[in-house]
Motif scaffolding. Structure first.
Motif, mmCIF file in Angstrom:
data_model
loop_
_atom_site.group_PDB
_atom_site.id
_atom_site.type_symbol
_atom_site.label_atom_id
_atom_site.label_comp_id
_atom_site.label_asym_id
_atom_site.label_seq_id
_atom_site.Cartn_x
_atom_site.Cartn_y
_atom_site.Cartn_z
ATOM 1 N N ARG A 29 1.085 -1.001 0.160
ATOM 2 C CA ARG A 29 -0.090 -0.029 0.144
ATOM 3 C C ARG A 29 1.100 0.839 0.119
ATOM 4 N N ARG A 30 1.890 1.220 0.374
ATOM 5 C CA ARG A 30 2.569 2.512 1.205
ATOM 6 C C ARG A 30 3.325 3.060 -0.327
ATOM 7 N N HIS A 31 3.623 1.459 -1.523
ATOM 8 C CA HIS A 31 4.168 2.241 -2.347
ATOM 9 C C HIS A 31 2.870 1.777 -3.790
ATOM 10 N N GLY A 32 1.866 2.429 -3.150
ATOM 11 C CA GLY A 32 0.946 2.031 -4.401
ATOM 12 C C GLY A 32 0.829 0.566 -5.469
ATOM 13 N N LEU A 34 -1.467 -1.794 -3.828
ATOM 14 C CA LEU A 34 -2.818 -1.943 -3.979
ATOM 15 C C LEU A 34 -3.756 -1.440 -4.088
ATOM 16 N N PRO A 35 -4.642 -2.070 -4.481
ATOM 17 C CA PRO A 35 -6.197 -0.882 -5.520
ATOM 18 C C PRO A 35 -6.353 -0.601 -3.581
ATOM 19 N N GLU A 36 -7.150 0.975 -4.128
ATOM 20 C CA GLU A 36 -7.473 1.982 -3.577
ATOM 21 C C GLU A 36 -8.338 1.379 -2.504
ATOM 22 N N PRO A 37 -8.163 1.398 -0.573
ATOM 23 C CA PRO A 37 -9.741 0.585 -0.252
ATOM 24 C C PRO A 37 -10.781 1.036 -0.732
ATOM 25 N N ASP A 38 -11.499 -0.025 -0.014
ATOM 26 C CA ASP A 38 -12.993 -0.135 -0.615
ATOM 27 C C ASP A 38 -13.859 0.925 0.275
ATOM 28 N N LEU A 39 -13.063 1.142 1.703
ATOM 29 C CA LEU A 39 -14.281 1.867 3.175
ATOM 30 C C LEU A 39 -12.120 1.795 3.854
ATOM 31 N N VAL A 40 -12.641 3.186 4.001
ATOM 32 C CA VAL A 40 -11.486 3.223 5.598
ATOM 33 C C VAL A 40 -12.751 3.322 6.850
ATOM 34 N N ASP A 41 -12.784 2.787 7.900
ATOM 35 C CA ASP A 41 -12.957 2.343 9.282
ATOM 36 C C ASP A 41 -13.325 3.800 9.950
#
Length: 64
Positions: A29-32, A34-41
């Motif tokens: 994720r830090r390196h871009g 992963l896909p963007e999260p579907d949700l941030v809780d």
């Protein structure tokens, strides 16, 4: 209808799915990578639908 948090995956579930450590997924994720999260809780933790992760995992580059 809002999604249940049990329907969403954290770094740990993603790591289990692709057979790596949770920290590896955080680094992706830090390196871009992963896909963007579907949700941030509400605690600020990113979450993904299993379908999002599975589609990403099918297409991610593999180390040889």
């Amino acid at each position: 209808m809002s999604p249940n948090s049990n329907d969403l995956w954290s770094y740990a579930e993603i790591a289990r799915h692709i057979n790596v450590q949770s920290e590896t997924v955080r680094n992706y994720r830090r390196h871009g990578l992963l896909p963007e999260p579907d949700l941030v809780d509400r605690n600020g933790h990113p979450r993904w639908y299993p379908e999002t992760v599975k589609a990403w995992a099918r297409n991610r580059p593999r180390h040889r």
